[in-house]
Design an enzyme around this catalytic site. Sequence first.
Site, mmCIF file in Angstrom:
data_model
loop_
_atom_site.group_PDB
_atom_site.id
_atom_site.type_symbol
_atom_site.label_atom_id
_atom_site.label_comp_id
_atom_site.label_asym_id
_atom_site.label_seq_id
_atom_site.Cartn_x
_atom_site.Cartn_y
_atom_site.Cartn_z
ATOM 1 N N GLU A 1 1.007 -1.325 0.169
ATOM 2 C CA GLU A 1 0.001 -0.150 -0.023
ATOM 3 C C GLU A 1 0.850 1.108 0.162
ATOM 4 O O GLU A 1 1.839 1.419 1.006
ATOM 5 C CB GLU A 1 -1.084 0.094 1.250
ATOM 6 C CG GLU A 1 -1.970 1.172 1.231
ATOM 7 C CD GLU A 1 -2.538 1.650 2.426
ATOM 8 O OE1 GLU A 1 -2.186 1.116 3.620
ATOM 9 O OE2 GLU A 1 -3.524 2.446 2.657
ATOM 10 N N ARG B 1 5.818 -13.009 9.297
ATOM 11 C CA ARG B 1 6.908 -11.635 9.096
ATOM 12 C C ARG B 1 7.914 -11.783 9.862
ATOM 13 O O ARG B 1 7.926 -12.560 10.800
ATOM 14 C CB ARG B 1 5.795 -10.414 9.331
ATOM 15 C CG ARG B 1 5.323 -10.420 10.624
ATOM 16 C CD ARG B 1 5.097 -9.237 11.199
ATOM 17 N NE ARG B 1 4.910 -8.236 10.192
ATOM 18 C CZ ARG B 1 3.676 -7.909 10.009
ATOM 19 N NH1 ARG B 1 2.674 -8.033 10.368
ATOM 20 N NH2 ARG B 1 3.513 -6.675 8.878
ATOM 21 N N LYS C 1 4.613 -0.007 10.960
ATOM 22 C CA LYS C 1 4.531 1.284 10.310
ATOM 23 C C LYS C 1 4.476 2.390 11.224
ATOM 24 O O LYS C 1 4.784 3.439 11.266
ATOM 25 C CB LYS C 1 3.709 1.303 9.249
ATOM 26 C CG LYS C 1 4.248 0.847 7.732
ATOM 27 C CD LYS C 1 2.719 0.936 6.846
ATOM 28 C CE LYS C 1 3.689 0.290 5.401
ATOM 29 N NZ LYS C 1 2.479 0.537 4.420
#
Length: 569
Positions: free
Chosen positions: A43, A268, A278
């Site tokens: 994104e 992850r 983030k």
Amino acid sequence: METNSIETRKDKKSGPNFIHQIIEEDIRTNKYGGRVHTRFPPEPNGYLHIGHAKSICLNFGTAEKYNGLCNLRFDDTNPAKEETEYVESIKEDVRWLGFDWGEREYYASDYFERLYEYAVKLIKKGKAYICDMSAEEISTNRGTPSKPGIESPSRNRSVDENLTLFEQMRTGKFPDGSKVLRAKIDMASPNMHLRDPVIYRILHAEHHRTENKWCIYPMYDFAHGQSDSIERITHSICTLEFEVHRPLYDWFIRELEIYAPQQIEFARLNLTYTVMSKRKLLDLVQNGSVKGWDDPRMPTICGLRRRGYTPESLRAFSEKVGVAKRENVIDVALLEHCIREDLNKRAIRVMGVLNPLKVIITNYPEGVTENLTAINNPEDESMGTRQIPFSRDIYIEKEDFMENPPKQFFRLSPGNEVRLRYAYFIKCTDVVKNQNGEIIELHCTYDPASKGGKSPDGRVVKSTIHWISAHSALKAEILLYDRLFLKEAPDEVEEGKNFIGYINPDSLKIITGFVEPWLHDAKPESKYQFERLGYFCVDKDSSHEKLIFNRTVTLKDTWAKIIKKRIGK
RNA sequence: UGUCCUGUGGUGUAAUUGGUAACACGUCUGACUCUGGAUCAGAAGAGUCUAGGUUCGAGCCCUAGCAGGACAACCA
């Protein structure tokens, strides 16, 4: 022949990871006609970090390995958060890592029209409806994981009414938040994502690509799987948290009767002494803990690049961390190992003094400068040699001298002979101190016969130290980076504390040191080993007027370890 | 009280798909060395979450537990 046998022994590789096993089975059974097509779907709402690097390497690497293709697709379904600036930085980072998506640069926003048609199809099948409830109402009516939800009063609207309302939503008749389109699935499902999820919302916002063409936008869940389908992705590789979404994606694909990719989830990447979310990285930037997204202490790809990491080292790292479903925390020592391994083979050795101590070689003629030959890289003879100036006054590293050394200290001390790298053997005769008793200068004598670093009488010195000739030394700003956090797991915060509290106050030390004159023309991003100290790279803000070096990583340091042990005891 | 996922040395990842746990990082020795780097040689460290079961044989299969994680945004 010999090399071969060594290689097969050393590179005895472990079996393919579980994703590759699935792919190999799919190729064997001809599931997608033998095709392998992946995608990296970020994104564009922030900068990429090393966790993304793992995903990039996995997706592009998998395609490469099986002679397939990998798309770059931006999942840009939320105009409020996405910007072109991020698109550009993401493309730069992927390219820098060494991957190429050819012409296949796609955007979920390219599919908005098609997605709209998909939604209409669902409505026509009686599988979606316009809901008038507010966000809060929808949320409370959804129930909890252990309590079923309550059906919306709008749930049984007629197909025609739904069609009309959806059309009106698109034409801008309703304000933000007044209505949504929901899939009609099962409010009692044990999977929360199947409790009539919202699939379209009204957002009168300008999109970075479609601008003001739309005022309704599909939710990620209604765009992601279908985008993969449209691109005829075979293996949709994603992280674990999307595992519970998979039944929903499968439901959409089935109801829409379109091509079905296969989603596979992996764990992850997590790193010790590092935060990766983030949100937290943004926090670090905004509260001034670091200087920006590309601060060399950040785990962002641009931060690592500025720190001096190479694409090769990051790819090697991605390979070494492996791919599996179990949650993991990788020791940052592995990352450091990867960059040392890479730079050891490639970086030119130079001498730099970080903490200078003046040394006068009393029996060396004044006003004389001679050139000595230094090897650029002992690991790679083809990198050649260079000349370095030597003279009566030099600087050595303060830590390389001790007046009263412990037994294990091999470096310079009164009466102890050491070698100046590529130069001469020297012996310390006098220690000059200031009024406070601090050592400010050393007087030494050299042995002219030991020129080049070898003594004809064959006597050995235990240690070789680095140095810089005083008059030709170049001043440089040197940024010494250390890990950003003191705590191994900064995400595990204690009661009433914040991860910011674990920041290492010494994560950056700025000093002025000396380097060889040869480095005058060093270009930004070029990498060097300062002998005995570590790997350094020229910062992008460096110039002839002001040389700036970032320390990428120190060399392994046995002496430092010994000291640490002594202090510990 | 739900659903799904995951449990192998300190950390990761393997184990040719039932044959007696390997590789990497880290740690510790030693050799070598004009970088206390690199390189080379070697060592320690797990008996595979637990308990049953199937089998000549289980890290792999079955059952029951236990532990950890994910999921309740009109974010992705």
